[in-house]
Scaffold this active site. Sequence first.
Site, PDB file in Angstrom:
ATOM      1  N   HIS A   1      61.033  -1.323 -84.933  1.00  0.00           N
ATOM      2  CA  HIS A   1      59.756  -1.971 -85.270  1.00  0.00           C
ATOM      3  C   HIS A   1      59.307  -1.499 -86.642  1.00  0.00           C
ATOM      4  CE1 HIS A   1      55.595  -3.370 -84.916  1.00  0.00           C
ATOM      5  NE2 HIS A   1      56.069  -4.194 -84.001  1.00  0.00           N
TER       6      HIS A   1
ATOM      7  N   GLU B   1      59.728  -7.118 -77.398  1.00  0.00           N
ATOM      8  CA  GLU B   1      60.613  -8.233 -77.035  1.00  0.00           C
ATOM      9  C   GLU B   1      61.619  -7.826 -75.968  1.00  0.00           C
ATOM     10  OE1 GLU B   1      59.318 -10.606 -78.131  1.00  0.00           O
ATOM     11  OE2 GLU B   1      59.268 -10.874 -80.293  1.00  0.00           O
TER      12      GLU B   1
END
Length: 366
Positions: A246, A304
């Site tokens: 991320h 996700e």
Amino acid sequence: MAERSSGLEGVVVAETRLSDVDGEAGRLVIAGRDVEDLAGRVSFEAVAGALIEGQRSPAFAETMRRALGEARGRAWAALLPLWRDALGLGDGMAALRAGVALLERDDDPMDIVGAIAVFAAAWARRARGLPLVAPDPAAGHAADYLRMITGQAPDSAVARALDAYLVTVVDHGMNASTFTARVIASTGSDMVSAITGAIGALKGPLHGGAPGEVLGMLDAVGTPDRADAWIAAELAAGRRIMGMGHRIYRVRDPRAAVLEREVTGLQRAGIEAAHLDLARAVEAAAERRLAERHPDRPLRANVEFYTAVLLHALRISRAAFSPTFAVARAAGWCAHVREQRATGRLIRPSSKYVGARWAIAGDGAA
Ligand code: COA
């Protein structure tokens, strides 16, 4: 390892009352509460009301539920004929981008959030060759979205899990699609243009397009015992592991934990989440292998990863994962558009020219 930079890390482009991401601590606050406290306890309508209208009372959540139900009904009645061609597009996000663009000049967040749910569900049905299902304005937003996709009212554990997902991903600081929406809003353009642009940003695999690929990865791995070898081979081939890493979080994305919790809740309610054990094994292998490869750069599971496991358990098709993300994030985008407009300021960053000088015939002539 030297970190590559987009040049925008840490640059504050807006002040916001909507959400706050602390990447070091792994903390996400939405409308003044930690995401762990909201998901599963407060409805999507309540959180959307807090973000869009700044109203946090249970009575207002009820008002939002009615308003969103009516908006879904209006979208179904007024927009379906306009949407015929867009619904036929093969890619769900390309279809959604086209469908939302046809809203013309509509500045009502309820209309936009309601229309996106109706469109995304209709596209998911059409993609499977099934007849479309009309919305039920009396139902909750999450339950009705599932009903429009599956053709059956979901049981309460299933509706609750989707509602928790919508809350978990409704807003997330100055992410790429939200920034896109704010930039468009800052020019004085209309809300539909801002949301259409945001959908374009969300479509990318580095932003909202990853969960479908996570499911593809889990299918390719097949069984937990194959996880480590599969991850090692992918990394050796120079490929990225979807659902890992991320830009902001340096610890595990707190939303991954919330969604993992929801999947466990589904299992306790007797709903099979086929990929949960496999996902945990793949996550552990990926975390270990990525730490070996990038010892200075923590690359942990992002939202996700467990989005894929949860939406799959809810029987939402892989192709509809990203449009389902947009169903939730639409409320955050609309709130950001409003907030941006209130500042009245054009967002206009600058660039540094690193190109060559163009030599033109006649240069240097007296
Ligand atoms: N798998 C393998 N390697 C990864 C990786 C992943 N998922 N994420 C980052 N890396 C590696 C990069 O290859 C890079 O290595 P290098 O410097 O040797 O080339 C290093 O880690 C830093 O990557 P960088 O691109 O600077 O990180 P970022 O901040 O731009 O990454 C993402 C953020 C989300 C774009 C990235 O982690 C990624 O592509 N993840 C997979 C897609 C995904 O899950 N997206 C959903 C995000 S919510």
